[in-house]
Structure formats: structure tokens, C-alpha cells
Design a protein around this motif. Sequence first.
Motif, mmCIF file in Angstrom:
data_model
loop_
_atom_site.group_PDB
_atom_site.id
_atom_site.type_symbol
_atom_site.label_atom_id
_atom_site.label_comp_id
_atom_site.label_asym_id
_atom_site.label_seq_id
_atom_site.Cartn_x
_atom_site.Cartn_y
_atom_site.Cartn_z
ATOM 1 N N GLU A 361 1.116 -1.053 0.156
ATOM 2 C CA GLU A 361 0.272 -0.191 -0.271
ATOM 3 C C GLU A 361 0.979 1.376 -0.094
ATOM 4 O O GLU A 361 0.800 1.583 -0.515
ATOM 5 C CB GLU A 361 -1.250 0.049 1.077
ATOM 6 C CG GLU A 361 -2.132 0.682 1.333
ATOM 7 C CD GLU A 361 -2.784 1.428 1.929
ATOM 8 O OE1 GLU A 361 -3.898 2.183 2.504
ATOM 9 O OE2 GLU A 361 -2.333 0.357 3.128
ATOM 10 N N LYS A 362 2.053 1.281 1.004
ATOM 11 C CA LYS A 362 2.769 2.828 0.993
ATOM 12 C C LYS A 362 3.171 2.378 -0.187
ATOM 13 O O LYS A 362 3.954 3.550 -0.969
ATOM 14 C CB LYS A 362 3.096 2.515 2.016
ATOM 15 C CG LYS A 362 4.368 3.372 2.473
ATOM 16 C CD LYS A 362 5.114 3.553 3.793
ATOM 17 C CE LYS A 362 6.469 5.050 3.388
ATOM 18 N NZ LYS A 362 6.734 5.205 2.102
ATOM 19 N N PHE A 363 3.887 1.241 -0.630
ATOM 20 C CA PHE A 363 5.101 1.616 -2.037
ATOM 21 C C PHE A 363 3.761 2.050 -3.472
ATOM 22 O O PHE A 363 4.549 3.071 -4.199
ATOM 23 C CB PHE A 363 4.960 0.782 -2.800
ATOM 24 C CG PHE A 363 5.662 0.169 -4.053
ATOM 25 C CD1 PHE A 363 7.544 0.389 -3.625
ATOM 26 C CD2 PHE A 363 5.289 -0.710 -5.223
ATOM 27 C CE1 PHE A 363 7.842 -0.306 -5.126
ATOM 28 C CE2 PHE A 363 5.845 -0.920 -6.193
ATOM 29 C CZ PHE A 363 7.499 0.289 -6.334
ATOM 30 N N PHE A 364 2.809 1.491 -3.604
ATOM 31 C CA PHE A 364 2.233 2.262 -4.696
ATOM 32 C C PHE A 364 1.911 3.698 -4.396
ATOM 33 O O PHE A 364 2.029 4.619 -4.973
ATOM 34 C CB PHE A 364 0.604 1.717 -4.488
ATOM 35 C CG PHE A 364 1.012 0.029 -5.120
ATOM 36 C CD1 PHE A 364 1.498 -0.090 -6.099
ATOM 37 C CD2 PHE A 364 0.271 -0.837 -4.983
ATOM 38 C CE1 PHE A 364 1.961 -0.947 -7.530
ATOM 39 C CE2 PHE A 364 0.662 -2.075 -5.831
ATOM 40 C CZ PHE A 364 1.786 -2.335 -6.531
ATOM 41 N N GLN A 365 1.358 3.864 -2.632
ATOM 42 C CA GLN A 365 0.963 5.481 -2.307
ATOM 43 C C GLN A 365 2.272 5.976 -3.045
ATOM 44 O O GLN A 365 2.158 7.723 -3.678
ATOM 45 C CB GLN A 365 0.911 5.655 -1.250
ATOM 46 C CG GLN A 365 -0.622 4.766 -0.467
ATOM 47 C CD GLN A 365 -0.740 4.946 0.974
ATOM 48 O OE1 GLN A 365 0.125 5.955 1.832
ATOM 49 N NE2 GLN A 365 -2.251 4.703 1.686
ATOM 50 N N ASP A 366 3.215 6.455 -2.355
ATOM 51 C CA ASP A 366 4.342 7.038 -3.144
ATOM 52 C C ASP A 366 4.667 7.219 -4.750
ATOM 53 O O ASP A 366 4.694 8.138 -5.203
ATOM 54 C CB ASP A 366 5.739 6.373 -2.061
ATOM 55 C CG ASP A 366 5.819 6.575 -1.024
ATOM 56 O OD1 ASP A 366 5.184 7.439 -0.077
ATOM 57 O OD2 ASP A 366 6.754 5.813 -0.359
ATOM 58 N N ILE A 367 4.401 6.301 -4.816
ATOM 59 C CA ILE A 367 4.543 5.648 -6.447
ATOM 60 C C ILE A 367 3.484 7.124 -7.132
ATOM 61 O O ILE A 367 3.484 8.159 -7.767
ATOM 62 C CB ILE A 367 5.085 4.931 -7.269
ATOM 63 C CG1 ILE A 367 6.337 4.078 -6.879
ATOM 64 C CG2 ILE A 367 4.265 4.665 -9.060
ATOM 65 C CD1 ILE A 367 5.833 2.608 -7.365
ATOM 66 N N GLU A 368 1.791 6.639 -6.802
ATOM 67 C CA GLU A 368 1.219 7.825 -7.288
ATOM 68 C C GLU A 368 1.481 9.070 -7.453
ATOM 69 O O GLU A 368 0.995 10.009 -7.883
ATOM 70 C CB GLU A 368 0.081 6.658 -6.947
ATOM 71 C CG GLU A 368 -0.385 5.922 -7.536
ATOM 72 C CD GLU A 368 -1.359 4.988 -6.582
ATOM 73 O OE1 GLU A 368 -1.750 5.038 -5.684
ATOM 74 O OE2 GLU A 368 -2.626 4.026 -7.558
ATOM 75 N N ARG A 369 1.458 9.229 -5.935
ATOM 76 C CA ARG A 369 1.936 11.127 -5.427
ATOM 77 C C ARG A 369 2.735 11.362 -6.633
ATOM 78 O O ARG A 369 2.289 13.085 -6.882
ATOM 79 C CB ARG A 369 2.215 10.824 -3.723
ATOM 80 C CG ARG A 369 1.704 10.596 -3.259
ATOM 81 C CD ARG A 369 2.127 10.414 -1.543
ATOM 82 N NE ARG A 369 2.981 11.774 -1.305
ATOM 83 C CZ ARG A 369 3.942 11.570 -0.515
ATOM 84 N NH1 ARG A 369 4.334 10.690 -0.074
ATOM 85 N NH2 ARG A 369 4.599 12.875 -0.159
ATOM 86 N N TRP A 370 3.628 10.725 -7.461
ATOM 87 C CA TRP A 370 4.993 11.356 -7.857
ATOM 88 C C TRP A 370 3.890 10.915 -9.020
ATOM 89 O O TRP A 370 4.549 12.656 -10.049
ATOM 90 C CB TRP A 370 5.954 10.288 -7.817
ATOM 91 C CG TRP A 370 6.771 10.968 -8.760
ATOM 92 C CD1 TRP A 370 7.746 11.619 -9.053
ATOM 93 C CD2 TRP A 370 7.218 10.312 -10.379
ATOM 94 N NE1 TRP A 370 7.912 12.103 -10.409
ATOM 95 C CE2 TRP A 370 8.438 11.113 -10.943
ATOM 96 C CE3 TRP A 370 6.746 9.012 -10.887
ATOM 97 C CZ2 TRP A 370 8.955 10.941 -11.957
ATOM 98 C CZ3 TRP A 370 6.915 8.362 -12.804
ATOM 99 C CH2 TRP A 370 8.284 8.852 -12.627
ATOM 100 N N LEU A 371 3.896 10.516 -9.563
ATOM 101 C CA LEU A 371 2.676 10.217 -10.836
ATOM 102 C C LEU A 371 1.254 11.070 -10.750
ATOM 103 O O LEU A 371 1.424 12.130 -11.986
ATOM 104 C CB LEU A 371 2.296 8.762 -10.977
ATOM 105 C CG LEU A 371 2.980 7.940 -11.539
ATOM 106 C CD1 LEU A 371 2.125 6.458 -11.529
ATOM 107 C CD2 LEU A 371 3.714 8.351 -12.646
ATOM 108 N N GLU A 372 1.089 11.862 -9.970
ATOM 109 C CA GLU A 372 -0.622 13.316 -9.760
ATOM 110 C C GLU A 372 0.194 14.048 -10.412
ATOM 111 O O GLU A 372 0.130 15.035 -11.051
ATOM 112 C CB GLU A 372 -0.884 13.081 -8.268
ATOM 113 C CG GLU A 372 -1.461 11.966 -7.934
ATOM 114 C CD GLU A 372 -2.179 12.357 -6.716
ATOM 115 O OE1 GLU A 372 -1.475 12.756 -6.214
ATOM 116 O OE2 GLU A 372 -2.700 11.152 -5.589
ATOM 117 N N LYS A 373 1.364 14.138 -10.181
ATOM 118 C CA LYS A 373 2.608 15.757 -10.297
ATOM 119 C C LYS A 373 3.207 15.352 -11.787
ATOM 120 O O LYS A 373 3.237 16.769 -12.250
ATOM 121 C CB LYS A 373 3.682 15.506 -9.257
ATOM 122 C CG LYS A 373 3.376 15.511 -7.701
ATOM 123 C CD LYS A 373 4.465 15.973 -7.177
ATOM 124 C CE LYS A 373 4.171 16.266 -6.026
ATOM 125 N NZ LYS A 373 3.549 17.653 -5.255
#
Length: 495
Positions: A361-373
Motif C-alpha cells: 500500500e505504501k509502495f504504491f502510494q509513494d509512486i502515485e503521489r509522484w505520478l499525480e505531479k
Amino acid sequence: DQRLNGKPLRSFQIRVRDISDRTGLLEAGCGSGKTLGAYLWASKQGHNKRVFFCYPTTATCSEGFSGYLQEPDFEALLKHSRAHVDYELLENMPDLSDELEEFSVRKLEALETWPFPVVVCTAHTVLGLLQNFRAGIYALPSLLKAVFVFDEIHSFSPLLFQHLLKFLEVFQETPVLLMTATLPPERKTALKKVCQRRGGLTEILGPPERENAPRYSLKCLDEEAIWPIIQTVLNNEGKVLWVVNTVSKAISLAKKCRVMGFPVQPYHSRYRYKDRLKRQRTVIDGFASGNPAMLAITTQVAEMSLDLSADLLISDYAPIPSLIQRLGRLNRFEDIPEKCREGIFLKPENAAPYAKKDDEEKFFQDIERWLEKVATGENISQQNLLAAFLEVAKEAAENSYEPVFAEWIDDPSRSLKNQRSIIEPGFTIEMILEEDLGKGELEELAIPMPFPKNPSWPKWKTKGRFVIAPLGTIEYDEFWGGTYGRTGPLEPWII
């Protein structure tokens, strides 16, 4: 001069060449000319000294050697566990003289006797000396009189990076150049701390005109939505690079694309070593301008060892530095591209091999925060990727790094009894097909395979570090690679 091909040096390459501190850190995007800057630095710092170019893997090591030392004005040595095989199988390699052949298999204890001014090797080759009492002591005089370049330091495992810190701490008078495209803030903090005792750290960034140029248009889609996009690019004789996170997915996806009629070429790690070199060359040559359309389906091996430029990149979610490395193979060669190229990210079913189930969950959250940008569909640059990464990494940073304990340096009294290995536990084991015995050198026949589920495998025969896979245990094809057992009838194009 050969690499410049009549072009002037970039200003950042001149700054790298002229670094006066004992430690330099070059942060520049993929394809910017970091390696040429490193050779300029080495030519100045390494006058009358031996120069070590240290890469993270044997593949990047061999590619760097064959790409930059084809016809040098001096003798250079490639040094890693399969180097003698590379001299025979890789293109663009200098002739292997009797003297080169002798030293390519000589251990580092004899380093002082090596007559070669340039040695290209893996980072493990040099940093492993910190944990090897005899080799470290014997090699010490030569190490003290050398200069070192460590490339792709963002990809070093935590343990290997700690050994790099220890190396910088111990060899304080030794000139060292560090290179990366994306360095996490906590690693840079650790470098600055250890370099305080080395006189400081000179930081140099890549060419701003290249790194600020719009290059990518990124988005997140599901798999079904990308097939028409792939077809359009291929219809226009374009090149598509699709990077997935596991070998099994790469093989199954490549077979699916073959059935769909795409001109697919798989490339991953699970080949005989000699076949892997051929696969790598097929993909690199196939992506050259003017060649027919190609869809290359690869794993993480594409992140550092493939010098190619795709018209479309598709990638599974991965650690952000890995995603930036993968994007370094998209729209790569032009400093200021005429148009931006599309990159598409897919969320995989799980986080293997990067995170365990509990950490997904945390692994994907960090990536998705970057992808949002960055994955907004807008035109963005390499600098935009880096800025978004640093913002996310600053918020998510949890690791801190200190130099590793080195037995023979920190406590010589017990170093002979408690030698530590720099080699970390892995997920694969090198296997030789029983039917391949006697068909060549073991190093060129070895296939990195996952540990078998067969409970009797520890009793299988071995030859040195290689496990002999009994007949029928591994299905192998030079095109697709190796898999355990038969899961169904062989496709007609394999036969």
C-alpha cells in the motif's frame, strides 16, 4: 575525440573535468553525456595513476567497456566474473591479447602488478575489498594510487551504498567521481556528511538546455486502452519499449503480443549468458533509426544497459528512480526534441519484486503521489521528473545511511574469523542445463533462475557455483528464455 565526433564539449563536461575537490557528484539525466565527462575527469585526475570505472552490474560494466573503449590509445581491462566470455562474444571489444587474457582472470590480490591504466569493473569488485582481509591488504598500495568513478549510484543496494560510504571514509585522499541521474535526498545527505572529512563534495548538474527541454507526455492507463496506441506507433514504423517488473510477466506478455501479430522481441535476465548478449544486441540494433517497427518487452535490465530511444514507453509501476531511468530510454537522443513522446504507466497486480505484501500500500502510494505531479498529459522535462521526485522523497524519506563496518579496517584482530560478504541474498541461482554440459564454458551457459520449488533441488549436482538442472527441469528457448517445467504445448514458433 571519437565520442565528440567534432562537437564541442558541453559546459558541464568541462566543469566535471576541472573538479579540484577530491570528491565530485555529477547528477545529470540519461543521455546527457555523463560518461564522457567522467573520462575527461579521469584523464586529468588519473595522470600516471590507474583509473577504475565501477558499474553496478556486469551488463552495464560490459556495455560501458565496449561502448567507450573500442580502440583506446592505451590498454584497458574489463574485470568481472564473466569478462573473459565478453571478450569473445561482444562486438566492439578490443582484441584479447595473451597478456589481457592472463590478467582478466587474475584476482585482485595481484592488482599492483597489473600493467593496465584503465580497469572497468563492477562496484562489488572494488568495494568488496573492504570485507576481504587478504585481498584488501594486497590491493591497498594500488588503491591508494588510483582514481575511481562510480556510476549509477542511485541503483546501489543499501548495503552496497554503505560500502561506498566506507570507501570514501577510508580512502580520504583518493579522487572519486560519483554519477547518477536521480539521487534520493537521504543518500546525498550521507555523502555530504562523509565527504566533510574529504574536503567537501563538488556537485555538478547536467546541461540545463537539455534537462529543461519538454521531452515527455505521461499518463496512467489500463492495459486494454494501450493496444490501439501501440498499433498506431508500430504502423508508423515506430519503436515501442514495454518494461515490466518480472520475467514471468515479460515472457507471457511477449507471447500474447506475438499471437496478436506484433513484431515483438523479448529481453530479460533469464537466458544463457551468451544468448542474453545476443538478445540485448538484437533489441539495441532493432531500435536504430531506419530499422523496421519493433515492440521490445523487457524487465529491469532495460533501465541501465540499453542505449536506445523509444517512440513510446510503457512501464509497470516501480520505484521512482527506476521509472526515471526507464524514461531515459524514451525520446533519448535529441537535446531539444522536436516533439514530446508518450509514456504510459500501468499499475501491476502486486509490488513484486520491490515490496512485500504488507508494504504494498505504501509502495504504491509513494509512486502515485509522484505520478499525480508528472502523469498529467502535459509536456514535461527531465527536470520536472527530478523536482517531483525530490518533493515526494523528502516527505517519504525513512532511511539513513552510515558507513558499513569493515572487519579488517575497523577490527583487524577478528577479521580472519568474521569475514563478511558484500553479496546480499538474492532470489536466483545460476543453473546449467544438463544437456548443455560440454557445449562451452560454464559462464556463458549459465541461466539465472528462481530457486526451484522442487524440494530435492539442493541434492542436484553442482560445478563450482553453478547448479546442474536435470534434463527436463527447465524448458529453454533462445528467443523466449527459460521457465521451469512445461505448462502446456509449445507454441509453433518455438519449435
